[in-house]
Write a protein that holds these residues in place. Structure first.
Motif, PDB file in Angstrom:
ATOM      1  N   UNK A 132       0.824  -1.211   0.000  1.00 35.90           N
ATOM      2  CA  UNK A 132       0.000   0.000   0.000  1.00 35.90           C
ATOM      3  C   UNK A 132       0.853   1.254   0.000  1.00 35.90           C
ATOM      4  N   UNK A 133       1.907   1.259   0.828  1.00 36.26           N
ATOM      5  CA  UNK A 133       2.756   2.446   0.941  1.00 36.26           C
ATOM      6  C   UNK A 133       3.644   2.618  -0.290  1.00 36.26           C
ATOM      7  N   UNK A 134       4.115   1.511  -0.848  1.00 35.84           N
ATOM      8  CA  UNK A 134       4.978   1.592  -2.021  1.00 35.84           C
ATOM      9  C   UNK A 134       4.197   2.046  -3.253  1.00 35.84           C
ATOM     10  N   UNK A 135       3.002   1.468  -3.427  1.00 36.34           N
ATOM     11  CA  UNK A 135       2.191   1.790  -4.601  1.00 36.34           C
ATOM     12  C   UNK A 135       1.351   3.037  -4.404  1.00 36.34           C
ATOM     13  N   UNK A 136       1.187   3.475  -3.153  1.00 39.59           N
ATOM     14  CA  UNK A 136       0.352   4.644  -2.874  1.00 39.59           C
ATOM     15  C   UNK A 136      -1.111   4.398  -3.167  1.00 39.59           C
ATOM     16  N   UNK A 137      -1.597   3.214  -2.775  1.00 40.37           N
ATOM     17  CA  UNK A 137      -2.989   2.848  -3.056  1.00 40.37           C
ATOM     18  C   UNK A 137      -3.713   2.541  -1.748  1.00 40.37           C
ATOM     19  N   UNK A 138      -5.046   2.651  -1.738  1.00 41.50           N
ATOM     20  CA  UNK A 138      -5.805   2.340  -0.526  1.00 41.50           C
ATOM     21  C   UNK A 138      -5.953   0.839  -0.302  1.00 41.50           C
ATOM     22  N   UNK A 139      -6.190   0.495   0.946  1.00 48.67           N
ATOM     23  CA  UNK A 139      -6.492  -0.883   1.323  1.00 48.67           C
ATOM     24  C   UNK A 139      -7.942  -0.947   1.779  1.00 48.67           C
ATOM     25  N   UNK A 140      -8.733  -1.823   1.173  1.00 52.43           N
ATOM     26  CA  UNK A 140     -10.108  -2.050   1.612  1.00 52.43           C
ATOM     27  C   UNK A 140     -10.127  -3.336   2.434  1.00 52.43           C
ATOM     28  N   UNK A 141     -10.369  -3.239   3.749  1.00 57.39           N
ATOM     29  CA  UNK A 141     -10.429  -4.453   4.574  1.00 57.39           C
ATOM     30  C   UNK A 141     -11.699  -5.239   4.281  1.00 57.39           C
ATOM     31  N   UNK A 142     -11.586  -6.565   4.309  1.00 58.88           N
ATOM     32  CA  UNK A 142     -12.721  -7.445   4.003  1.00 58.88           C
ATOM     33  C   UNK A 142     -12.826  -8.512   5.082  1.00 58.88           C
ATOM     34  N   UNK A 143     -14.043  -8.773   5.541  1.00 59.80           N
ATOM     35  CA  UNK A 143     -14.282  -9.820   6.522  1.00 59.80           C
ATOM     36  C   UNK A 143     -15.173 -10.901   5.918  1.00 59.80           C
ATOM     37  N   UNK A 144     -14.682 -12.134   5.939  1.00 60.91           N
ATOM     38  CA  UNK A 144     -15.453 -13.287   5.486  1.00 60.91           C
ATOM     39  C   UNK A 144     -15.944 -14.053   6.704  1.00 60.91           C
ATOM     40  N   UNK A 145     -17.202 -14.450   6.681  1.00 63.30           N
ATOM     41  CA  UNK A 145     -17.719 -15.337   7.716  1.00 63.30           C
ATOM     42  C   UNK A 145     -18.506 -16.444   7.035  1.00 63.30           C
TER      43      UNK A 145
END
Length: 212
Positions: A132-145
């Motif tokens: 994320x820091x190298x590419x300068x892109x956002x991270x979308x967290x995902x939760x699977x249940x």
């Protein structure tokens, strides 16, 4: 892929929440918890954009009918072949992921590194933050249940069980990718978001279960 998505929704009726948090265009990282071998398939089938995951190169090297079917499946689902087993291979995998993001695509990653066999959420490895820091892109967290019941460990085929996929608001990291504290901070923020959405008990250590 459209047919597979329709069949999956018809047969398993997945509950999808927060899909609006996934940008419609541009590079983004999906960071998910990992409960089952089928997790990557589920994420691929409930997400409007194609998600690219890293997969063992052996999946693309099989022979005969079975090998062709496996190769077709992983290619169709956007998997990217990588070698595993050494530090150089791990760095190569991260650079392959950077290439996916540089092309404006969606890259999927499991910060735990491998499946949780006891259902707990393990400490995240900082590769997700480095990306994320190298590419300068956002991270979308995902939760699977529910995916651990859809296809439990050791079971070859899925069985009927409803799953829930929850997308959280994007996380934008600050700092330099070479800064250990910055990578740790972003990774912990991502894992915290996953835990709040999944409700999993947390484990204090890294997961050392067999790699998927």
């Amino acid at each position: 892929m459209i047919v597979l998505r329709l069949l999956f929704r018809l047969l398993f009726r997945p509950l999808v929440r927060g899909h609006e948090h996934l940008p419609r265009t541009g590079p983004v990282i999906l960071a998910s918890n990992h409960l089952s071998f089928i997790d990557s398939v589920v994420l691929q089938l409930v997400t409007r954009r194609q998600v690219h995951f890293l997969a063992k190169a052996e999946y693309f090297q099989g022979t005969g009918l079975r090998g062709r079917v496996i190769r077709w499946f992983f290619t169709a689902t956007g998997a990217v072949p990588v070698e595993r087993g050494t530090h150089r291979a791990a760095q190569g995998a991260l650079e392959t992921a950077l290439g996916v993001l540089a092309d404006g695509k969606v890259f999927g990653i499991y910060p735990e590194g491998t499946r949780s066999l006891d259902g707990r959420l393990y400490r995240g490895r900082t590769g997700v933050a480095w990306l994320a820091l190298t590419a300068g892109v956002p991270v979308v967290p995902v939760a699977l249940t529910g995916t651990d019941r859809l296809q439990p460990v050791g079971r070859r085929l899925p069985r009927p069980h409803r799953v829930t996929v929850t997308f959280g608001p994007p996380i934008h990291g600050n700092g330099q990718p070479k800064s250990g504290p910055a990578r740790r901070e972003v990774t912990d923020e991502v894992m915290g978001a996953i835990q709040r959405m999944s409700g999993q008990e947390t484990a204090p250590d890294y997961n050392s279960a067999p790699l998927t």
